[in-house]
Design an enzyme around this catalytic site. Sequence first.
Site, mmCIF file in Angstrom:
data_model
loop_
_atom_site.group_PDB
_atom_site.id
_atom_site.type_symbol
_atom_site.label_atom_id
_atom_site.label_comp_id
_atom_site.label_asym_id
_atom_site.label_seq_id
_atom_site.Cartn_x
_atom_site.Cartn_y
_atom_site.Cartn_z
ATOM 1 N N CYS A 94 52.990 4.053 38.641
ATOM 2 C CA CYS A 94 52.648 5.102 39.716
ATOM 3 C C CYS A 94 52.612 6.265 38.964
ATOM 4 O O CYS A 94 51.543 7.106 39.351
ATOM 5 C CB CYS A 94 53.847 5.209 40.823
ATOM 6 N N ASP A 95 53.407 6.770 37.977
ATOM 7 C CA ASP A 95 53.417 8.149 37.595
ATOM 8 C C ASP A 95 52.968 8.368 36.438
ATOM 9 O O ASP A 95 52.894 9.556 35.903
ATOM 10 C CB ASP A 95 54.888 8.766 38.000
ATOM 11 N N CYS A 110 58.778 4.462 37.931
ATOM 12 C CA CYS A 110 57.728 3.662 38.115
ATOM 13 C C CYS A 110 56.620 4.287 37.134
ATOM 14 O O CYS A 110 55.804 5.213 37.665
ATOM 15 C CB CYS A 110 57.177 3.690 39.533
#
Length: 323
Positions: free
Chosen positions: A151-152, A148
């Site tokens: 997200c990261d 992701c």
Amino acid sequence: MERMTIEGIAAASSDALLGDYDVVIIGAGPAGLSAGIYASRAGLDCAILEKGVAGGQVLTSLNIDNYPGFPEVSGMKLMESMAEHARKYVEIKEGEEVIRVRGGEKFEITTPSGRYAARALILATGGMHRKLEVPGEEDMIGKGVSYCATCDGFFYKGKEVVVVGGGNTALTDALHLESIGCKVTIIHRRGQFRADRHLQDSVSQRGIPVLWDTIVEEIVEGEGVTAVRLKDLKTGKSELKKTDGVFVAVGELPSSQLAAELGLEMDPGGFIIVDKSFRTSVPFVYAAGDVAGGIRQIVAAVHGGAAAALACFEDLMNPYYRR
Ligand code: NAP
């Protein structure tokens, strides 16, 4: 299939029977939310059970520009609006992971908090990230391997990363990572992307390098990811490429464990087979969204959820126009 009456369900369980519905929808992504709106508005008593929070995988999409009516919207914003809309009609029980389903006179749906009964089920369980399945991947999840970018990605600002894959997700991820200041290289196993043309154009305009006809053989572990071992499929040569992060975007696998428990027919890829009304091979079970395959777009999931809910209404209520 084991048959169980509603009284039987309550008696067999020390847990309370938490609800008895016409239809329980499993999953609160675009398909499940749409199914909830259509089922409730048709007059069915229903609930949506969601293991996480409402919105599904779309929540992690930074930018969506192909959902009609929203020329440019974040996944978070779109799904918050969709969930808010659905909540006007249907209760969404978040954090309710379905761990078992059984058929019978009524379906019995078990979660860690208890049991539900329903005359029908709509499975909108979505998909999960496909893995590369190479040495080092499993060990390094969360320590340099991510599925992701939204997200990261932030943790890799200023660092070198590779994105693996050639579809819409891979190119969207690469563009996002580049825009937040990562040094990105795309690694793709063929000589051509399958992503939409406008994403391909953006990647080439931004000058993001691509290693074509190349696969990842190994993710090299140190203190975190240090490198990937790549194989050039044309020359057969392998070499190490230094990298701080590996973003894997090689597609999705259907989350069809519950479908398997119910004995639904599935295709060789594990996607639930549905007819044009999104009925499955088992009466009173419907499936929509990514778990049912197809083009796997938000707009298609929304259609599938609505169609499944309407088919469910027809089957349960036998309306005058079907008699
Ligand atoms: P996808 O379209 O299935 O693409 C997966 C990519 O990974 C392909 O390029 C495939 O290569 C490659 N791949 C598969 N297995 C691999 C392996 N073991 N090793 C190396 N490469 C591998 O998946 P996706 O990009 O996640 O998209 C999923 C669905 O969501 C699609 O329907 C997509 O259109 C949709 N989506 C849409 C948007 C958008 O419209 N903005 C954004 C994201 C996703 P090959 O090309 O050689 O098969």
